[in-house]
Design a protein around this motif. Structure first.
Motif, PDB file in Angstrom:
ATOM      1  N   LYS A 181       3.044   2.365  -2.136  1.00 13.31           N
ATOM      2  CA  LYS A 181       3.092   3.144  -3.387  1.00 13.31           C
ATOM      3  C   LYS A 181       1.799   3.937  -3.593  1.00 13.31           C
ATOM      4  CE  LYS A 181       1.702  -0.514  -6.527  1.00 13.31           C
ATOM      5  NZ  LYS A 181       2.062  -1.881  -6.271  1.00 13.31           N
ATOM      6  N   SER A 182       0.666   3.354  -3.164  1.00 17.80           N
ATOM      7  CA  SER A 182      -0.601   4.097  -3.269  1.00 17.80           C
ATOM      8  C   SER A 182      -0.570   5.308  -2.342  1.00 17.80           C
ATOM      9  CB  SER A 182      -1.777   3.206  -2.881  1.00 17.80           C
ATOM     10  OG  SER A 182      -1.774   2.029  -3.644  1.00 17.80           O
ATOM     11  N   LEU A 183       0.022   5.135  -1.160  1.00 15.91           N
ATOM     12  CA  LEU A 183       0.110   6.260  -0.216  1.00 15.91           C
ATOM     13  C   LEU A 183       1.046   7.342  -0.750  1.00 15.91           C
ATOM     14  CD1 LEU A 183       0.282   4.308   3.157  1.00 15.91           C
ATOM     15  CD2 LEU A 183      -1.612   5.689   2.352  1.00 15.91           C
ATOM     16  N   ARG A 184       2.130   6.903  -1.410  1.00 23.96           N
ATOM     17  CA  ARG A 184       3.074   7.886  -1.952  1.00 23.96           C
ATOM     18  C   ARG A 184       2.427   8.725  -3.044  1.00 23.96           C
ATOM     19  NH1 ARG A 184       8.462   4.205  -2.183  1.00 23.96           N
ATOM     20  NH2 ARG A 184       9.006   4.490  -0.022  1.00 23.96           N
ATOM     21  N   LEU A 185       1.471   8.105  -3.753  1.00 24.30           N
ATOM     22  CA  LEU A 185       0.816   8.837  -4.839  1.00 24.30           C
ATOM     23  C   LEU A 185      -0.270   9.780  -4.331  1.00 24.30           C
ATOM     24  CD1 LEU A 185       0.571   6.030  -7.538  1.00 24.30           C
ATOM     25  CD2 LEU A 185       1.986   8.067  -7.621  1.00 24.30           C
ATOM     26  N   VAL A 186      -0.545   9.756  -3.010  1.00 24.50           N
ATOM     27  CA  VAL A 186      -1.607  10.646  -2.490  1.00 24.50           C
ATOM     28  C   VAL A 186      -1.224  12.126  -2.594  1.00 24.50           C
ATOM     29  CG1 VAL A 186      -2.829  11.273  -0.373  1.00 24.50           C
ATOM     30  CG2 VAL A 186      -2.783   8.899  -1.128  1.00 24.50           C
TER      31      VAL A 186
ATOM     32  N   THR B 149       0.824  -1.211   0.000  1.00 24.80           N
ATOM     33  CA  THR B 149       0.000   0.000   0.000  1.00 24.80           C
ATOM     34  C   THR B 149       0.862   1.266   0.000  1.00 24.80           C
ATOM     35  OG1 THR B 149      -0.135  -0.325   2.385  1.00 24.80           O
ATOM     36  CG2 THR B 149      -2.058  -0.934   1.103  1.00 24.80           C
TER      37      THR B 149
END
Lengths: 248, 307
Positions: A87-92, A85
């Motif tokens: 990478k998804s958090l980094r894209l926030v 998760t």
């Protein structure tokens, strides 16, 4: 930070580890209650007002709760990589340092709550058995002790949480390390010097479980603050490292 | 400033001695679907990760919305929705709970954003099923829902139809197409499935072993590879004259000094041959060719790995 704290709390919904912790607390209460049935000088231990609330602390702190809290803390940190998760958090985008701080705060709150749950159970039993003998002052005293134990144990085990997160070998290792670490506290408590300096027993010095001078309390406080400093040092390295590794 | 939403300049990624992406120049135009086609391990995901700033670039440049993304993540990421590899979510939470976390962290203002996103991808709202119990297709749908949750201008979708059944693939394809045509979204999509890209993309980039072999509009590629008559003659200018004046053919292209392609395959070739001979043009060969896109991709990539 408010959103991150909210998110971290939400991520623990339906989590088995939380239920494991609650189960562990209940089991501590049951075991200590059973232990209280032994007779000493003609009366059961449990018949002494305040005995249950006192005895539960040492069993919980030397044998069970540090391991459970360490498990939850390292699970919260490690899961972002293990469950992919991050990478998804980094894209926030989410600031990883703030994210780690939020996780540690939630783990500390969890530690306090778990100790308070133990307090509620032991107090309920004491209230049923010794309602007339328990003074408000005694109850407040125990509440304070449990509260400080919750904070202190988190401080004491936080380097293990950080270390396991950095090792990336699975969060269950935190349980093993913390168990050995807290159990060793039992032996440390036998030495007057180690009792002050060993992080697990230092918690008892601060909380009032052990009788301690102001000087000894100050040393114990410094020891626990050193634990947190070490944790920050390890975690800052972890954040830099995870950024480098994740991206490959 | 260029019209490209994404532009890479000689983008390169090395892992030690190995070059995963080699001097790639990708140009994604606003409002179009760009399909990055290549076999597994060709470098598609690495390119997408570099575009998103999720992996460091060895050399070259990436511009997103006209500027380098580095240091501007807070401003640029809210304009991008992405799925990279398999979508990661919290297994102990439901799909709705997972999306609520990301919506809140993004500060998504729309109150129905989570419900709308789930409706679009065909997943139930407030379902009790945990993410750990989801099928691969459901996970992929949730990943897409997360990518569109905040209504981004640019979508970067790495193999979004992975694990979906044929009906699911068609639904996602229609939905992606709709996002581009109806809502003007710019989409960069990768796949190793030629038919997927052929049905979806406006522009295509073919990548193999980290090298971008071709970048063109789908229209041009289809034209290059549709049915045609390959005519080999001794004199191209004279042949062009005959085709245009006597047969009214304008839909042809000159390949080299001695061959040309005529795209009107219903042309009476016997009559053409006769007319050319009369004009003193030697006809070396004349044959009907039927190259498909697949043939073309096989030819330029070496023939394997593209379904």
């Amino acid at each position: 930070m408010k959103q991150l704290l909210w998110a971290e709390r939400r991520k623990l919904r339906h989590s088995k580890i939380v239920w494991i912790a609650v189960f562990a607390v209940v089991m501590i209460a049951v075991i200590v209650f059973a232990e209280g049935q032994f007779v000493f000088k003609g009366s059961r231990y449990i018949d002494g007002a305040g005995w249950f609330m006192t005895a539960a602390q040492s069993l919980a702190t030397f044998f069970v709760l540090p391991a459970v809290i360490a498990l939850l803390g390292s699970y919260m940190i490690c899961r972002e990589e293990q469950e992919d998760t991050l990478k998804s958090l980094r894209l926030v985008p989410v600031d990883e340092a703030k994210l780690t701080v939020a996780k540690m705060i939630v783990a500390m709150v969890f530690s306090i709550l778990i100790y308070l749950l133990l307090f509620v159970i032991t107090f309920a039993v004491e209230a049923i058995m010794h309602f007339g003998t328990l003074s408000i002052q005694t109850v407040w005293g125990f509440l304070f002790t449990y509260f400080v134990n919750g904070i202190g144990v988190f401080f004491a085990i936080s380097p293990i949480v950080a270390l396991v997160a950095r090792m990336k070998k699975g969060y269950w290792l935190a349980l093993v390390f913390a168990e050995i670490y807290s159990f060793a506290g039992l032996f440390a408590s036998m030495s007057e010097i180690l009792k002050i300096a060993y992080p697990i027993t230092a918690v008892f010095n601060l909380s009032g479980y052990y009788e301690a001078t102001i000087g000894n309390k100050a040393i114990s406080l410094v020891i626990l603050l050193l634990c947190i400093t070490l944790t920050i040092f390890i975690l800052s390295g972890f954040n830099r490292n995870s950024k480098r590794i994740d991206v490959q | 400033m260029s019209d490209y939403v994404i532009e890479t300049k000689r983008l390169t990624k090395n892992y030690g001695e190995q070059t995963a992406v080699n001097a790639v120049n990708v140009h994604v135009e606003k409002g179009r679907i760009y399909g990055l086609l290549g076999r597994n391990g060709a470098g598609k995901t690495t390119i997408m990760k570099m575009i998103l700033g999720l992996t460091p670039i060895t050399s070259g440049e990436v511009d997103v919305f006209g500027q380098n993304i580095k240091g501007r993540e807070k401003r640029v990421y809210p304009r991008i929705g992405a799925i990279i590899e398999t979508p990661g979510f919290y297994p102990n939470l439901t799909g709705t709970e997972n999306l609520e976390i990301f919506a809140r962290l993004r500060g998504t203002a729309a109150p129905n954003a989570v419900k709308n996103a789930l409706d679009i991808v065909g997943l139930p709202y407030r379902d009790k099923k945990l993410f750990s119990k989801y099928s691969l297709g459901m996970k992929q749908r949730l990943g897409i829902a997360n990518a569109i949750l905040h209504d981004p201008e640019l979508l970067i979708l790495d193999e979004p139809t992975n694990g979906l059944d044929p009906i699911g693939i068609a639904e996602v394809r229609d939905f992606i197409k709709d996002l581009s045509t109806e809502h003007g979204k710019t989409i960069l999509i990768s796949s190793h499935i030629l038919s997927e890209i052929a049905l979806l993309a406006d522009d295509i980039g073919i990548i193999d072993h980290g090298v971008l072999l071709e970048e063109n509009s789908m229209e041009t590629l289809k034209r290059k590879n549709s049915k045609y008559i390959l005519l080999q003659v001794s004199d191209i200018p004279k042949t062009s004259l005959v085709l245009e004046r006597q047969f009214g053919v304008t839909d042809y292209s000159v390949q080299d000094d001695h061959s040309l392609r005529i795209y009107n395959t219903s042309l009476d070739m016997a009559a053409v041959n006769k007319a050319l001979v009369v004009q003193d043009v030697a006809v070396i060969s004349s044959q009907l060719c039927n190259d498909t896109l697949e043939d073309y991709f096989k030819k330029i990539t070496g023939g394997e790995g593209i379904a």
